[in-house]
Structure formats: structure tokens, C-alpha cells
Motif scaffolding. Structure first.
Motif, PDB file in Angstrom:
ATOM      1  N   GLN A 125       0.835  -1.208   0.000  1.00 44.12           N
ATOM      2  CA  GLN A 125       0.000   0.000   0.000  1.00 44.12           C
ATOM      3  C   GLN A 125       0.871   1.260   0.000  1.00 44.12           C
ATOM      4  O   GLN A 125       0.555   2.237  -0.663  1.00 44.12           O
ATOM      5  CB  GLN A 125      -0.955  -0.001   1.198  1.00 44.12           C
ATOM      6  CG  GLN A 125      -1.961   1.132   1.126  1.00 44.12           C
ATOM      7  CD  GLN A 125      -3.227   0.832   1.908  1.00 44.12           C
ATOM      8  OE1 GLN A 125      -3.849  -0.221   1.783  1.00 44.12           O
ATOM      9  NE2 GLN A 125      -3.607   1.759   2.764  1.00 44.12           N
ATOM     10  N   GLU A 128      -9.728  -7.380   2.050  1.00 41.96           N
ATOM     11  CA  GLU A 128      -8.501  -8.054   1.591  1.00 41.96           C
ATOM     12  C   GLU A 128      -7.281  -7.110   1.509  1.00 41.96           C
ATOM     13  O   GLU A 128      -6.151  -7.511   1.805  1.00 41.96           O
ATOM     14  CB  GLU A 128      -8.830  -8.640   0.202  1.00 41.96           C
ATOM     15  CG  GLU A 128      -7.708  -9.235  -0.575  1.00 41.96           C
ATOM     16  CD  GLU A 128      -7.267 -10.580  -0.037  1.00 41.96           C
ATOM     17  OE1 GLU A 128      -8.131 -11.336   0.444  1.00 41.96           O
ATOM     18  OE2 GLU A 128      -6.054 -10.850  -0.102  1.00 41.96           O
ATOM     19  N   ASP A 129      -7.528  -5.844   1.177  1.00 41.97           N
ATOM     20  CA  ASP A 129      -6.404  -4.907   0.979  1.00 41.97           C
ATOM     21  C   ASP A 129      -5.611  -4.624   2.264  1.00 41.97           C
ATOM     22  O   ASP A 129      -4.518  -4.082   2.196  1.00 41.97           O
ATOM     23  CB  ASP A 129      -6.907  -3.592   0.355  1.00 41.97           C
ATOM     24  CG  ASP A 129      -7.933  -2.878   1.219  1.00 41.97           C
ATOM     25  OD1 ASP A 129      -8.497  -3.488   2.148  1.00 41.97           O
ATOM     26  OD2 ASP A 129      -8.189  -1.684   0.957  1.00 41.97           O
ATOM     27  N   GLN A 130      -6.162  -4.984   3.419  1.00 41.15           N
ATOM     28  CA  GLN A 130      -5.468  -4.713   4.680  1.00 41.15           C
ATOM     29  C   GLN A 130      -4.698  -5.920   5.207  1.00 41.15           C
ATOM     30  O   GLN A 130      -4.102  -5.872   6.289  1.00 41.15           O
ATOM     31  CB  GLN A 130      -6.469  -4.234   5.743  1.00 41.15           C
ATOM     32  CG  GLN A 130      -7.148  -2.929   5.386  1.00 41.15           C
ATOM     33  CD  GLN A 130      -6.142  -1.810   5.181  1.00 41.15           C
ATOM     34  OE1 GLN A 130      -5.228  -1.616   5.980  1.00 41.15           O
ATOM     35  NE2 GLN A 130      -6.286  -1.076   4.078  1.00 41.15           N
ATOM     36  N   ARG A 159     -13.087  -8.052  -1.518  1.00 41.15           N
ATOM     37  CA  ARG A 159     -12.410  -7.134  -2.448  1.00 41.15           C
ATOM     38  C   ARG A 159     -13.401  -6.737  -3.537  1.00 41.15           C
ATOM     39  O   ARG A 159     -13.473  -7.363  -4.592  1.00 41.15           O
ATOM     40  CB  ARG A 159     -11.180  -7.835  -3.039  1.00 41.15           C
ATOM     41  CG  ARG A 159     -10.296  -6.941  -3.881  1.00 41.15           C
ATOM     42  CD  ARG A 159      -9.005  -7.661  -4.272  1.00 41.15           C
ATOM     43  NE  ARG A 159      -8.215  -6.869  -5.193  1.00 41.15           N
ATOM     44  CZ  ARG A 159      -7.397  -5.886  -4.817  1.00 41.15           C
ATOM     45  NH1 ARG A 159      -7.223  -5.621  -3.546  1.00 41.15           N
ATOM     46  NH2 ARG A 159      -6.743  -5.190  -5.707  1.00 41.15           N
ATOM     47  N   LYS A 175      -9.560  -2.125  -7.619  1.00 46.20           N
ATOM     48  CA  LYS A 175     -10.533  -2.209  -6.519  1.00 46.20           C
ATOM     49  C   LYS A 175     -11.352  -0.931  -6.417  1.00 46.20           C
ATOM     50  O   LYS A 175     -10.887   0.142  -6.815  1.00 46.20           O
ATOM     51  CB  LYS A 175      -9.826  -2.565  -5.214  1.00 46.20           C
ATOM     52  CG  LYS A 175      -9.202  -1.440  -4.499  1.00 46.20           C
ATOM     53  CD  LYS A 175      -8.622  -1.838  -3.144  1.00 46.20           C
ATOM     54  CE  LYS A 175      -8.040  -0.554  -2.577  1.00 46.20           C
ATOM     55  NZ  LYS A 175      -7.053  -0.688  -1.559  1.00 46.20           N
ATOM     56  N   SER A 231     -12.548   2.242  -4.888  1.00 47.91           N
ATOM     57  CA  SER A 231     -11.765   3.046  -3.954  1.00 47.91           C
ATOM     58  C   SER A 231     -12.322   4.453  -3.795  1.00 47.91           C
ATOM     59  O   SER A 231     -12.958   4.995  -4.703  1.00 47.91           O
ATOM     60  CB  SER A 231     -10.297   3.054  -4.411  1.00 47.91           C
ATOM     61  OG  SER A 231      -9.844   4.346  -4.674  1.00 47.91           O
TER      62      SER A 231
END
Ligand code: TYM
Length: 342
Positions: free
Chosen positions: A107, A146-148, A193, A203, A205
Motif C-alpha cells: 500500500q 482483503e487490501d489490509q 475485495r 478495486k 476506492s
């Protein structure tokens, strides 16, 4: 005891991904866990935020939590900067975490882009503050999208290194053999996601310049209908089996959204719509999304009309969070060897 912590940044444009990947799951966990849900304003300022907008967005995330069904009396809802322990513990963790660990965070690499010289130091240290958020309450479970995932792995690495580096002192202070838990991420369900409605490879956002890429929690029925109808698809009808979604990211995304909104599975959605035209499915998705999100958006707007009432919720939540946080900070000071008032 099992304790849940999670956070959402007050950076505007709360969207369907935030709802299905995170907030909807926060609501469900209230039944079984003690929960803390935090509006992470200290994280938001790692990139520039207009001061008046930051306040408005902080209240907006709080309103979203409550409109979605989080109970700020039974659990704790607050904004991060009102509990000074977050910043204090983050500093200690900055001295535990290694430069190499943080350099590998995808990230950071994405947000910093090529201009590494000119991003804030806070953006680099972001995951260390996130570990502090979670471990300040010694939370055992963290529901996120999922991004974390990578940030939560780093949180475990920091907890582990702290426990090992200070093992002797933890024991000497009578605090057992490991002070911080190795927190479990809760990343599950059909919408971990959610992807952009314009591009199935990106994704959904808050920062996408195209508003058509996302469904905002405050969108009205017309906006939702317009965005779903314009959502990118391919010309094939929907498959009957989940495997048929594999190389079809846009179709997969819309089916996943539908499944998450009805608490079902992708297969159950395909049992109903497989073999049919996309337009039929999209109409059903519009009706469903409007039915689920309409009341949330309306309640958010109603709550936002009384900022004083929202602030009172955050102040009360922070007062209750601080009781837990102060205990951890005192323990950590003892463990690290800092002189303090007894
Ligand atoms: P943030 O504010 O970007 O997003 C809030 C939550 O929404 C999830 N999410 C998504 N889920 C599914 N599909 C998507 N397209 C999507 N976009 C966002 C995120 O995974 C997140 O759960 N670093 C965190 C905030 C944070 C935090 C914490 C989270 C700070 N401290 C401690 C957990 C524990 C973030 O930027 O979330």
C-alpha cells in the motif's frame, strides 16, 4: 475474552466496498464480541486533508457506523486522535518495527508512487500506527477487506518482536509470557475485495476520480440505478456455475456484490440468475442495492444534521476507550523501562 477492533479513514466517499468488506461485518460481530470501531483521523492526515473536510468526514464515518447498525452504547465508537495512547504506542512500535518491513508494504509503494522523496514520513509509518490501534486494546480479531491483509501480518510481526525483545521484562513485571496477542484478521465472505464498476481489475476506492467507479453510501436511488446500469460487463449471459466466473472479473464482481447484499453465496446467486441476460440481473441488483442502501443513506443524512449529537457519541466512546488504552500504556511503559507516576 475476544475483542474486535477495526478502523475506517475519514477521507470521504464511503462506498459499497467499505460497507460490504468492513462495516457490514462490524455490525454482525457485535453479537459475539466486545467491539471497538474507530474513525482513524491520524491515519487520514498521512496525506493532505482540508481541516473542515476532515471534521465533516469524521462525522460522516461515525454516522455511517450508526446508520448501518453499530450500537455505540453497547460497544465503543470513537475517533483515534481523542485517545492519545494511539500516538504514544505508535512511537514505541516505530522503534520495534524495522525499516525493511515497512519498505515492503504494497500500500505504501502504491500510494507513494514514484515520488518517494515527497511523501510524508507518516505515510511510511502508517502500518506501525495501525498496529498500535489494534494492540492498544490487545484486540484478538480485526475484520477488514482483503487490501489490509499485509498490514495485519505486520501487526503480528510487531507484536511478536515486542513480546520476544521484552520477554524478560514482561515476566519481571508479572505480565505473563507474552504481552500482546497475535491478532487474527477476519477477511471472509463474498465481498472481501469489491472492484471498480468501470474496471474489474481495479478495486473500488474512495480516491478513484470517476464517481461511476463506485456506489457511495449516500447515493440516492437514481444514482445507484445509473451506476449499476452503466457498470462494465461482458456480452455473455451469466454462467450457471461459479467456475464460469473465473476469467470474467466484472461479472464476478457484480455477482459477489449481490451475494454479499443478501448474505448468500455466489453459487446461490447463479442458481437464480445463471443463463439469463445481464440486463435482468442488473435490474434485480439495482432493486436490491436501493432497498439495502437507501435507508442507510437516509439515516446518515438525518444524523449529519445534528453534528453535536455525533460529537457527543465520539467523546463518550473516547472516554471509554481511554480506560482500556491507559492500562496498556502504563504496562508498556513498565515493560520498556520508562519511569512514570505510579
Ligand atoms: P480504509 O478506510 O481504506 O477502508 C475501510 C475498510 O474498508 C475495506 N475496504 C474494502 N473492502 C472490500 N472491497 C473494497 N474495494 C474495499 N475498500 C476498502 C478496508 O479493507 C477496510 O477494512 N488502514 C485501514 C484503516 C485502519 C484500520 C486500523 C483497520 C487504521 N487502523 C486498525 C483495521 C484495524 C484503511 O485504510 O481502511
Amino acid at each position: 475474552a475476544e475483542r474486535v477492533f477495526s478502523g475506517v479513514q475519514p477521507t470521504g466517499n464511503l462506498h459499497l466496498g467499505n460497507y460490504l468488506g468492513a462495516i457490514k461485518r462490524f455490525v454482525a460481530l457485535q453479537e459475539t464480541h466486545d467491539c471497538l470501531y474507530c474513525v482513524v483521523d491520524l491515519h487520514a492526515i498521512t496525506v493532505w486533508q482540508d481541516p473542515e473536510e476532515l471534521k465533516r468526514h469524521t462525522r460522516e464515518v461515525t454516522a455511517a457506523f450508526i446508520a448501518c447498525g453499530i450500537d455505540p452504547k453497547a460497544h465503543i465508537v470513537f475517533n483515534q486522535s481523542q485517545v492519545s495512547g494511539h500516538a504514544e504506542l505508535a512511537w514505541i512500535f516505530n522503534c520495534v518495527a524495522r525499516m525493511g518491513w515497512l519498505s515492503r508494504m504494497t500500500q505504501f509503494k502504491e500510494k507513494a508512487g514514484k515520488d518517494r522523496e515527497n511523501v510524508s514520513l507518516g505515510l511510511f509509518a502508517y502500518p506501525s500506527l495501525m498496529a498500535a490501534d489494534i494492540l492498544l486494546y490487545r484486540a484478538t480479531h480485526v475484520p477488514v477487506g482483503e487490501d489490509q491483509k499485509q498490514h495485519l501480518e505486520l501487526t503480528r510481526d510487531i507484536a511478536q518482536k515486542f513480546n520476544v525483545d521484552f520477554a524478560a521484562s514482561i515476566a519481571a513485571n508479572g505480565l505473563g509470557d507474552a504481552y500482546f496477542p497475535l491478532t487474527e484478521p477476519l477477511i471472509a465472505g463474498p465481498a472481501t475485495r469489491v472492484m471498480s464498476l468501470r474496471d474489474g481489475s481495479k478495486k473500488m476506492s474512495k480516491s478513484d476520480p470517476s464517481d461511476f467507479s463506485r456506489i457511495n453510501l449516500t447515493d440516492d436511488a437514481d444514482a445507484i440505478a445509473g451506476k449499476v446500469r452503466k457498470a462494465k460487463t461482458d456480452p455473455e449471459p451469466l454462467p450457471s456455475e461459479e467456475a464460469g466466473l473465473k476469467a470474467r472479473p466484472e461479472a464476478d464482481n457484480l455477482v459477489g456484490i449481490y451475494a454479499a447484499l443478501v448474505d448468500g453465496s455466489r453459487q446461490s446467486v447463479l442458481d437464480q440468475f445463471g443463463g439469463g441476460q445481464f440486463s435482468t440481473f442488473k435490474s434485480a441488483l439495482v432493486d436490491l442495492a436501493v432497498a439495502k442502501l437507501g435507508p442507510i443513506g437516509a439515516e446518515m443524512k438525518r444524523l449529519m444534521d445534528d453534528p453535536g449529537a455525533i460529537d457527543a457519541i465520539l467523546i463518550d466512546g473516547a472516554d471509554r476507550a481511554r480506560v482500556i488504552a491507559d492500562r496498556t500504556i502504563a504496562d508498556v511503559k513498565d515493560i520498556v523501562g520508562m519511569v512514570r507516576r505510579g
